[in-house]
Motif scaffolding. Sequence first.
Motif, mmCIF file in Angstrom:
data_model
loop_
_atom_site.group_PDB
_atom_site.id
_atom_site.type_symbol
_atom_site.label_atom_id
_atom_site.label_comp_id
_atom_site.label_asym_id
_atom_site.label_seq_id
_atom_site.Cartn_x
_atom_site.Cartn_y
_atom_site.Cartn_z
ATOM 1 N N TYR A 243 0.812 -1.214 0.000
ATOM 2 C CA TYR A 243 0.000 0.000 0.000
ATOM 3 C C TYR A 243 0.853 1.275 0.000
ATOM 4 O O TYR A 243 0.368 2.342 0.370
ATOM 5 N N TYR A 244 2.095 1.148 -0.427
ATOM 6 C CA TYR A 244 2.987 2.310 -0.479
ATOM 7 C C TYR A 244 2.411 3.397 -1.383
ATOM 8 O O TYR A 244 1.945 3.132 -2.500
ATOM 9 N N VAL A 245 2.439 4.628 -0.870
ATOM 10 C CA VAL A 245 1.988 5.789 -1.641
ATOM 11 C C VAL A 245 3.071 6.857 -1.569
ATOM 12 O O VAL A 245 3.473 7.262 -0.473
ATOM 13 N N SER A 246 3.536 7.302 -2.701
ATOM 14 C CA SER A 246 4.609 8.291 -2.749
ATOM 15 C C SER A 246 4.060 9.684 -2.426
ATOM 16 O O SER A 246 2.848 9.930 -2.516
ATOM 17 N N TYR A 247 4.961 10.590 -2.081
ATOM 18 C CA TYR A 247 4.570 11.977 -1.825
ATOM 19 C C TYR A 247 4.053 12.632 -3.097
ATOM 20 O O TYR A 247 3.197 13.518 -3.052
ATOM 21 N N GLU A 248 4.593 12.206 -4.246
ATOM 22 C CA GLU A 248 4.121 12.773 -5.508
ATOM 23 C C GLU A 248 2.670 12.400 -5.768
ATOM 24 O O GLU A 248 1.901 13.195 -6.316
ATOM 25 N N MET A 249 2.286 11.191 -5.347
ATOM 26 C CA MET A 249 0.917 10.737 -5.554
ATOM 27 C C MET A 249 -0.038 11.348 -4.538
ATOM 28 O O MET A 249 -1.175 11.706 -4.878
ATOM 29 N N TYR A 250 0.423 11.456 -3.281
ATOM 30 C CA TYR A 250 -0.416 12.011 -2.221
ATOM 31 C C TYR A 250 0.498 12.649 -1.186
ATOM 32 O O TYR A 250 1.192 11.950 -0.441
ATOM 33 N N GLN A 251 0.513 13.971 -1.129
ATOM 34 C CA GLN A 251 1.491 14.678 -0.315
ATOM 35 C C GLN A 251 1.053 14.926 1.123
ATOM 36 O O GLN A 251 1.861 15.347 1.954
ATOM 37 N N TRP A 252 -0.200 14.644 1.453
ATOM 38 C CA TRP A 252 -0.738 15.031 2.754
ATOM 39 C C TRP A 252 -0.452 13.988 3.825
ATOM 40 O O TRP A 252 -0.124 12.837 3.534
ATOM 41 N N LEU A 253 -0.600 14.383 5.104
ATOM 42 C CA LEU A 253 -0.252 13.517 6.235
ATOM 43 C C LEU A 253 -1.350 12.544 6.621
ATOM 44 O O LEU A 253 -1.108 11.596 7.366
ATOM 45 N N SER A 254 -2.557 12.777 6.160
ATOM 46 C CA SER A 254 -3.684 11.948 6.582
ATOM 47 C C SER A 254 -4.657 11.766 5.431
ATOM 48 O O SER A 254 -4.815 12.652 4.589
ATOM 49 N N TYR A 255 -5.309 10.592 5.432
ATOM 50 C CA TYR A 255 -6.393 10.360 4.486
ATOM 51 C C TYR A 255 -7.707 10.836 5.099
ATOM 52 O O TYR A 255 -7.887 10.757 6.319
ATOM 53 N N PRO A 256 -8.652 11.284 4.285
ATOM 54 C CA PRO A 256 -10.012 11.485 4.813
ATOM 55 C C PRO A 256 -10.565 10.157 5.318
ATOM 56 O O PRO A 256 -10.104 9.085 4.910
ATOM 57 N N ASP A 257 -11.545 10.199 6.209
ATOM 58 C CA ASP A 257 -12.147 8.963 6.719
ATOM 59 C C ASP A 257 -12.715 8.147 5.557
ATOM 60 O O ASP A 257 -13.278 8.695 4.603
ATOM 61 N N TYR A 258 -12.579 6.831 5.669
ATOM 62 C CA TYR A 258 -13.097 5.954 4.616
ATOM 63 C C TYR A 258 -13.473 4.605 5.215
ATOM 64 O O TYR A 258 -13.090 4.281 6.343
ATOM 65 N N THR A 259 -14.221 3.830 4.471
ATOM 66 C CA THR A 259 -14.579 2.478 4.912
ATOM 67 C C THR A 259 -13.706 1.457 4.200
ATOM 68 O O THR A 259 -13.291 1.670 3.057
ATOM 69 N N ALA A 260 -13.418 0.361 4.874
ATOM 70 C CA ALA A 260 -12.603 -0.707 4.289
ATOM 71 C C ALA A 260 -13.247 -1.190 2.996
ATOM 72 O O ALA A 260 -14.449 -1.443 2.927
ATOM 73 N N GLY A 261 -12.428 -1.325 1.961
ATOM 74 C CA GLY A 261 -12.940 -1.689 0.647
ATOM 75 C C GLY A 261 -13.478 -3.099 0.544
ATOM 76 O O GLY A 261 -14.101 -3.451 -0.457
ATOM 77 N N ALA A 262 -13.261 -3.920 1.578
ATOM 78 C CA ALA A 262 -13.756 -5.300 1.547
ATOM 79 C C ALA A 262 -15.275 -5.356 1.419
ATOM 80 O O ALA A 262 -15.822 -6.293 0.834
ATOM 81 N N GLY A 263 -15.972 -4.364 1.964
ATOM 82 C CA GLY A 263 -17.420 -4.348 1.846
ATOM 83 C C GLY A 263 -18.037 -3.140 2.523
ATOM 84 O O GLY A 263 -17.789 -2.901 3.710
ATOM 85 N N TYR A 264 -18.803 -2.347 1.781
ATOM 86 C CA TYR A 264 -19.534 -1.221 2.359
ATOM 87 C C TYR A 264 -20.760 -0.924 1.503
ATOM 88 O O TYR A 264 -20.873 -1.383 0.364
ATOM 89 N N VAL A 265 -21.686 -0.145 2.063
ATOM 90 C CA VAL A 265 -22.952 0.168 1.395
ATOM 91 C C VAL A 265 -23.182 1.666 1.419
ATOM 92 O O VAL A 265 -22.939 2.322 2.441
ATOM 93 N N VAL A 266 -23.674 2.209 0.305
ATOM 94 C CA VAL A 266 -24.062 3.616 0.244
ATOM 95 C C VAL A 266 -25.490 3.708 -0.293
ATOM 96 O O VAL A 266 -25.960 2.822 -1.011
ATOM 97 N N SER A 267 -26.159 4.811 0.062
ATOM 98 C CA SER A 267 -27.505 5.048 -0.444
ATOM 99 C C SER A 267 -27.445 5.636 -1.846
ATOM 100 O O SER A 267 -26.395 6.060 -2.326
ATOM 101 N N ARG A 268 -28.589 5.661 -2.496
ATOM 102 C CA ARG A 268 -28.676 6.126 -3.878
ATOM 103 C C ARG A 268 -28.137 7.543 -4.050
ATOM 104 O O ARG A 268 -27.406 7.832 -5.003
ATOM 105 N N ASP A 269 -28.475 8.434 -3.118
ATOM 106 C CA ASP A 269 -28.021 9.828 -3.242
ATOM 107 C C ASP A 269 -26.509 9.943 -3.091
ATOM 108 O O ASP A 269 -25.872 10.742 -3.778
ATOM 109 N N VAL A 270 -25.923 9.136 -2.215
ATOM 110 C CA VAL A 270 -24.465 9.154 -2.052
ATOM 111 C C VAL A 270 -23.789 8.612 -3.309
ATOM 112 O O VAL A 270 -22.774 9.163 -3.765
ATOM 113 N N ALA A 271 -24.334 7.546 -3.867
ATOM 114 C CA ALA A 271 -23.761 6.981 -5.092
ATOM 115 C C ALA A 271 -23.750 8.023 -6.209
ATOM 116 O O ALA A 271 -22.773 8.128 -6.966
ATOM 117 N N ASP A 272 -24.816 8.798 -6.289
ATOM 118 C CA ASP A 272 -24.887 9.825 -7.322
ATOM 119 C C ASP A 272 -23.859 10.935 -7.070
ATOM 120 O O ASP A 272 -23.201 11.418 -8.003
#
Length: 384
Positions: A243-272
């Motif tokens: 999961y290495y990410v270079s500074y050129e690809m992403y220079q910031w110290l933190s990612y925004p909050d996210y859900t694990a990609g293994a499985g998550y659900v969003v509502s229709r409005d969020v998908a849009d």
Amino acid sequence: MFLNFRRMRKCKWLQLMTTCLVLSVVMVCWEQMENSVFSHVKSYSYRYLVNGFTYINKSLTIPREQARTFSNFDYLLDHPDKCVNKDVLLLLFVKTSPENIERRNAIRSTWGNETYIQKSLGVTVRVMFVLGAIQTKKEEPLWSKRRGQKKLVQEDSLHGDLVQQDFLDSFHNLTLKLILQFHWKHHHCAHARFLMTADDDIFVHMPNLVSYLQDVSSRGVTDFWIGRVHRGAPPIRNKDSKYYVSYEMYQWLSYPDYTAGAGYVVSRDVADKVYHATLTLNASLYIDDVFMGICANAVGVSPQEHVYFSGENKAPYHPCIFDRMMTSHGHVEDIYDLWKAATHPRVKQRTSGLTGRLYCAAVKMALLCNPYHFTTYPCKAAFL
């Protein structure tokens, strides 16, 4: 005196060796602490004190023509009419690789069986497998790739559930699969009330999930995004990491909050909203769940923790766990047995009533409030 002198020299030698060993261990641990603990401290400091996610959005915003290069791939396999004239509760995309036919067949026979869901649960769920083009090694002949694609065409003609675009199927193209899912929904299944994305080694307890989503839908909930939430996660700068990410690809110290990609659900409005975010964001960051977090943050949507969405490992096997389970991670060979056990009528019999609830409270405390299971469901799940 001579013996004492030799004994003293021996003790000093042992002390020296011990000191060197301790220093070596400290140096190794210090490097690990610097890479993990310190990076998390910096990430949380950035997230809560600086909170410059608006700068992240601006830095990743690109012209629409450039953003289109991440989605403008030809379809090799597609079923654009899959949702036509159907009241779809859930559009479920399974991220898969061309060679994983056994995993796909296992899902089709268990939790992803659309016929079972329609007849037993009374709702329409569309299960689609998303994949890229077959990737071959340099030494493999061209006909090997053609033969592999022919097998996919035959599989799709039998089941009618593969969506494939002409980008190489690889770990570094997972974000392209994510974009494919949200674009496909927008164009072909916009009326589906929920969208779920999952890996092909995930077990989904479909009866529990359907019941939960029906309740959410009846309450008209919006800005809905649930899963296993990662908060304040820092980019991994270790080049040896997957999961290495270079500074050129992403220079910031933190990612925004996210859900694990293994499985998550969003509502229709969020998908849009996420679909529209992908039209102007740089998708070269190949960690798809992080990119999902960036898209959602750009449109003002935050993830919500659901304690029965699994982390990295399998959930404990027990009727009291099955009764509340939504997803469990890491299932391939055991998926048939788990489906049979988790959906057996005996589960509800053992967990219902006052006695069953008290029994399950004790069992879940013993199973989940255990340091060896912290990557499945959190301890607080035992009290909900």
